[in-house]
Scaffold this motif. Structure first.
Motif, PDB file in Angstrom:
ATOM      1  N   LEU A 154      50.986  51.733  10.566  1.00 18.84           N
ATOM      2  CA  LEU A 154      51.157  51.670  12.130  1.00 18.84           C
ATOM      3  C   LEU A 154      51.148  50.392  12.942  1.00 18.84           C
ATOM      4  N   THR A 155      50.156  49.589  12.334  1.00 19.46           N
ATOM      5  CA  THR A 155      50.014  48.203  13.234  1.00 19.46           C
ATOM      6  C   THR A 155      50.977  47.226  12.502  1.00 19.46           C
ATOM      7  N   ALA A 156      52.104  47.620  11.576  1.00 17.41           N
ATOM      8  CA  ALA A 156      53.244  46.610  11.239  1.00 17.41           C
ATOM      9  C   ALA A 156      54.062  46.062  12.106  1.00 17.41           C
ATOM     10  N   ASP A 157      54.097  46.478  13.387  1.00 21.80           N
ATOM     11  CA  ASP A 157      55.073  46.164  14.128  1.00 21.80           C
ATOM     12  C   ASP A 157      54.456  45.759  15.727  1.00 21.80           C
ATOM     13  N   PRO A 158      53.961  44.414  15.681  1.00 21.39           N
ATOM     14  CA  PRO A 158      53.137  43.879  16.670  1.00 21.39           C
ATOM     15  C   PRO A 158      53.646  43.720  17.955  1.00 21.39           C
ATOM     16  N   GLY A 159      55.225  43.816  18.003  1.00 22.58           N
ATOM     17  CA  GLY A 159      55.852  43.600  19.280  1.00 22.58           C
ATOM     18  C   GLY A 159      55.915  44.969  19.970  1.00 22.58           C
ATOM     19  N   TRP A 160      55.892  46.149  19.335  1.00 16.65           N
ATOM     20  CA  TRP A 160      56.434  47.316  20.028  1.00 16.65           C
ATOM     21  C   TRP A 160      55.795  47.693  21.129  1.00 16.65           C
ATOM     22  N   ASN A 161      54.435  47.332  21.165  1.00 20.25           N
ATOM     23  CA  ASN A 161      53.619  47.571  22.492  1.00 20.25           C
ATOM     24  C   ASN A 161      54.121  47.042  23.790  1.00 20.25           C
ATOM     25  N   ASP A 162      54.560  45.794  23.378  1.00 19.74           N
ATOM     26  CA  ASP A 162      55.302  44.968  24.548  1.00 19.74           C
ATOM     27  C   ASP A 162      56.413  45.741  25.196  1.00 19.74           C
ATOM     28  N   VAL A 163      57.369  45.951  24.352  1.00 24.72           N
ATOM     29  CA  VAL A 163      58.587  46.343  24.561  1.00 24.72           C
ATOM     30  C   VAL A 163      59.123  47.655  24.387  1.00 24.72           C
ATOM     31  N   GLY A 164      58.248  48.420  23.697  1.00 25.63           N
ATOM     32  CA  GLY A 164      58.649  49.982  23.232  1.00 25.63           C
ATOM     33  C   GLY A 164      58.410  50.736  24.774  1.00 25.63           C
ATOM     34  N   PRO A 165      57.571  50.853  25.343  1.00 28.75           N
ATOM     35  CA  PRO A 165      57.425  51.702  26.370  1.00 28.75           C
ATOM     36  C   PRO A 165      58.607  51.700  27.562  1.00 28.75           C
ATOM     37  N   ALA A 166      59.005  50.447  27.700  1.00 33.03           N
ATOM     38  CA  ALA A 166      60.286  50.160  28.519  1.00 33.03           C
ATOM     39  C   ALA A 166      61.445  50.803  27.896  1.00 33.03           C
ATOM     40  N   MET A 167      61.708  50.610  26.744  1.00 37.80           N
ATOM     41  CA  MET A 167      62.907  50.998  25.956  1.00 37.80           C
ATOM     42  C   MET A 167      62.843  52.552  26.033  1.00 37.80           C
ATOM     43  N   LEU A 168      61.649  53.097  25.457  1.00 39.89           N
ATOM     44  CA  LEU A 168      61.758  54.573  25.486  1.00 39.89           C
ATOM     45  C   LEU A 168      61.861  55.383  26.877  1.00 39.89           C
ATOM     46  N   ALA A 169      61.460  54.579  27.834  1.00 42.55           N
ATOM     47  CA  ALA A 169      61.823  54.980  29.229  1.00 42.55           C
ATOM     48  C   ALA A 169      62.924  55.032  29.820  1.00 42.55           C
ATOM     49  N   TYR A 170      63.923  53.840  29.165  1.00 40.10           N
ATOM     50  CA  TYR A 170      65.253  53.830  29.409  1.00 40.10           C
ATOM     51  C   TYR A 170      65.895  54.943  28.969  1.00 40.10           C
ATOM     52  N   LEU A 171      65.564  55.387  27.573  1.00 35.97           N
ATOM     53  CA  LEU A 171      66.084  56.403  26.884  1.00 35.97           C
ATOM     54  C   LEU A 171      65.672  57.666  27.352  1.00 35.97           C
ATOM     55  N   GLN A 172      64.791  57.724  28.208  1.00 38.21           N
ATOM     56  CA  GLN A 172      64.199  59.065  28.521  1.00 38.21           C
ATOM     57  C   GLN A 172      63.614  59.889  27.630  1.00 38.21           C
ATOM     58  N   LEU A 173      62.889  58.992  26.585  1.00 41.07           N
ATOM     59  CA  LEU A 173      62.195  59.681  25.732  1.00 41.07           C
ATOM     60  C   LEU A 173      60.759  59.483  25.969  1.00 41.07           C
ATOM     61  N   GLY A 174      59.950  60.772  25.942  1.00 36.56           N
ATOM     62  CA  GLY A 174      58.493  60.586  26.154  1.00 36.56           C
ATOM     63  C   GLY A 174      57.624  60.127  24.931  1.00 36.56           C
TER      64      GLY A 174
END
Length: 284
Positions: A247-267
């Motif tokens: 689960l730590t193999a994607d260091p960039g996700w914490n930066d971009v993931g929240p905004a992308m999930l919010a855009y997709l309206q995924l909790g």
């Protein structure tokens, strides 16, 4: 904004003059003719695929992927089209045609790229069930978003080392590192290839600007809703693929993931549950 301004940002015009962009293959022209005809004839699509043993094998492999949970083995292209759907098969064929243009020389880095892009396209297909208003070309984008990587591997002998380095960095550093080391980056070359193959303009620009840090923070003057959704879906799929064993193999996700999930309206919890299900399926 025109193409020249977009490309000037990477300072790559002189370099691009010396790069060979493969011409659009004939099979893609035939597929586009089918698409423009309206309802795609499955029999005609199966006939086109059946002319190429490698394409037929790839379609059957996708149809028998554990991600799709088929109840019985799929043994014919016609059955595969029925299970996958004509649009998904069209996206898969596009990817295989892309791969055929870079079959030599092969390398571990290139094979890893093909494995990831194919898996991410199937993951996008699954993620679409959770997301409303999923763009029609989302699977194709997942396949083509990194199409500049094979070009980089072809033209720059040390790019595989760069690729290993950027796999451990944040998204907003990837292009800067490639630019510093090679005087261009894979998003620019992917954009050029997509334009040469007559992909839709918004699709091409999404490839070029997929790493823009502020794209999901404010209204973009260049990328509309469809392009942003394609970027978010492909990035979420890539996160699932990269973290299937760590689960730590994607260091960039914490930066971009929240905004992308919010855009997709995924909790976040909904996405984590889906990610766990996909991990179990991939590792089964």
């Amino acid at each position: 904004m025109d193409d020249k301004i977009l490309l000037d940002r990477g300072n790559t015009e002189s370099l691009l003059k010396n790069l060979v962009i493969p011409p659009r293959p004939v099979l893609l022209e035939q597929l586009e003719t089918l698409r423009q005809a309206g309802n795609i004839n499955p029999d005609r699509l199966a006939q086109l695929i059946g002319q190429d043993l490698a394409l037929s094998a790839a379609v059957l492999k996708a149809a028998n992927s554990p991600l799709l949970g088929a109840q019985r083995a799929i043994t014919s292209v016609v059955q595969a089209i029925s299970l996958l759907g004509t649009q998904s098969v069209m996206h898969l064929v596009n990817a295989m045609v892309l791969r055929s243009q870079f079959s030599q020389p092969s390398s571990p880095a290139l094979e890893a790229y093909w494995d990831e892009s194919g898996a991410c396209a199937l993951l996008v297909n699954q993620l679409a069930r959770l997301v409303q208003a999923c763009p029609q070309d989302s699977q194709s984008f997942a396949l083509f978003r990194g199409c500049g990587i094979p070009l980089m591997l072809l033209h720059f002998p040390k790019y595989s080392q760069t690729l290993a380095m950027t796999a451990r960095t944040r998204d907003n550093q990837i292009c800067a590192i490639e630019q510093a080391l090679h005087n261009t980056h894979h998003a620019v070359l992917g954009y050029m290839l997509a334009r040469a193959w007559h992909m839709p303009k918004n699709f091409c620009r999404a490839i070029l600007e997929q790493y823009e840090a502020d794209a999901f923070e404010k209204a973009s003057s260049r990328l509309g809703d469809e392009a942003l959704r394609m970027i978010a879906l492909a990035r979420a799929a890539r996160h699932v693929w990269r973290t299937q064993t760590d689960l730590t193999a994607d260091p960039g996700w914490n930066d971009v993931g929240p905004a992308m999930l919010a855009y997709l309206q995924l909790g976040d919890i909904e996405f984590q549950d889906w990610r766990s299900t996909m991990h179990d399926t991939l590792l089964a």
